[in-house]
Motif scaffolding. Structure first.
Motif, PDB file in Angstrom:
ATOM      1  N   ASP A  46       0.814  -1.217   0.000  1.00  0.00           N
ATOM      2  CA  ASP A  46       0.000   0.000   0.000  1.00  0.00           C
ATOM      3  C   ASP A  46       0.849   1.269   0.000  1.00  0.00           C
ATOM      4  OD1 ASP A  46       1.030  -0.353   2.517  1.00  0.00           O
ATOM      5  OD2 ASP A  46      -0.798   0.212   3.586  1.00  0.00           O
ATOM      6  N   ARG A  47       2.161   1.115  -0.217  1.00  0.00           N
ATOM      7  CA  ARG A  47       3.072   2.275  -0.188  1.00  0.00           C
ATOM      8  C   ARG A  47       3.781   2.486  -1.519  1.00  0.00           C
ATOM      9  NH1 ARG A  47       3.685   4.298   5.262  1.00  0.00           N
ATOM     10  NH2 ARG A  47       2.190   3.083   6.478  1.00  0.00           N
ATOM     11  N   LEU A  48       3.286   1.902  -2.576  1.00  0.00           N
ATOM     12  CA  LEU A  48       3.988   1.937  -3.858  1.00  0.00           C
ATOM     13  C   LEU A  48       4.217   3.351  -4.381  1.00  0.00           C
ATOM     14  CD1 LEU A  48       2.407  -1.146  -5.629  1.00  0.00           C
ATOM     15  CD2 LEU A  48       4.858  -0.766  -5.338  1.00  0.00           C
ATOM     16  N   GLU A  49       3.289   4.251  -4.123  1.00  0.00           N
ATOM     17  CA  GLU A  49       3.425   5.612  -4.644  1.00  0.00           C
ATOM     18  C   GLU A  49       4.064   6.567  -3.638  1.00  0.00           C
ATOM     19  OE1 GLU A  49       2.960   5.545  -7.703  1.00  0.00           O
ATOM     20  OE2 GLU A  49       1.909   3.622  -7.670  1.00  0.00           O
ATOM     21  N   GLN A  50       4.456   6.028  -2.492  1.00  0.00           N
ATOM     22  CA  GLN A  50       5.057   6.865  -1.449  1.00  0.00           C
ATOM     23  C   GLN A  50       6.557   6.980  -1.677  1.00  0.00           C
ATOM     24  OE1 GLN A  50       4.513   5.376   2.587  1.00  0.00           O
ATOM     25  NE2 GLN A  50       4.024   7.439   3.243  1.00  0.00           N
TER      26      GLN A  50
END
Length: 247
Positions: free
Chosen positions: A139-143
């Motif tokens: 859930d952190r791929l774009e972070q």
């Protein structure tokens, strides 16, 4: 079954100091192994030798089904042969997202022309998502990596190494600086990774080593002092005298 990594009679000296002294031991193809020992025992030098950073004075280091000599390969060739190393401090691209970090790490041809024409495929994207999920960052791929916690950066770097599809992963003090929850997650991650490849963990934290529940090798003065379960080696009087008793 033959060993994946075999270190035999390896010795290396620096300015007259024998950092590794006739070191001999082996790691299996899908094995989790912890290496412990006092400062100066030779733990880092062992990893330097396996990854080609340091050349020993004598002995042999072989890897893989064909027992290829690592001593004849460069650091880059050793990495391509399937050995990945994670240092204690995470080294990720902090201004890039998790997805971009994993994209950069994907195993691919590295020639200048290949890099210029490379385009990410659907299979590559699926691999990136799988790796992120494996280390708890789905859930952190774009972070951006720079705003991840210390533990999350460690997991991202592990995922980046896994993207290279290594057969052997060398991990240096993964528990350092982590919260209790992060340490527990890291334990689960390393145990899971070791189901499909060899993982060697150098660690000082005995609680963390105990949770790994694996074979332990104790180094002292550049040689194997004891080997076996953690309970076995911690009952060894010499291990207590030279290492555990110092605490």
């Amino acid at each position: 079954m033959s060993a994946l990594l075999e270190v035999s009679g390896v010795t290396v000296s620096f300015d007259g100091f024998r950092a590794i002294n006739n070191l001999t031991f082996a790691i299996g193809a899908a094995e989790l192994r912890a290496i412990i020992g006092p400062n100066g025992a030779g733990k880092s030098t062992f990893m330097d030798i396996v990854t080609g950073k340091t050349r020993p004075d004598s002995g042999s280091v072989t890897f893989g089904e064909k027992s290829v000599s690592l001593l004849k390969l460069s650091e880059a060739q050793i990495a391509r042969a399937g050995i990945g190393r994670k240092f204690q401090r995470p080294t990720v691209f902090e201004d890039q997202t998790v997805r971009e970090n994993l994209t950069l790490a994907l195993k691919a041809a590295r020639s200048p022309w290949a890099v210029l024409v490379w385009r990410k495929s659907a299979a590559d994207e699926a691999r990136i998502v799988t790796l992120a999920e494996q280390v708890g960052l789905g859930d952190r791929l774009e972070q951006k990596a720079g705003i991840l916690s210390h533990g999350q950066k460690q997991w991202l770097e592990i995922a980046m190494l896994l993207a290279q599809e290594p057969k052997l992963l060398l991990v240096d003090e993964p528990a350092a600086g982590m919260t209790l929850a992060e340490r527990e997650k890291t334990t689960e991650l390393l145990v899971d990774i070791a189901k499909t490849r060899a993982v060697v963990v150098v660690e000082h934290d005995m609680d963390f080593v105990r949770r790994l529940n694996c074979k332990v090798t104790v180094l002292h003065e550049g040689a194997v002092l004891a080997e076996g379960s953690l309970d076995h080696v911690t009952k060894n009087q010499t291990v207590i005298d030279v290492y555990l008793g110092r605490g």
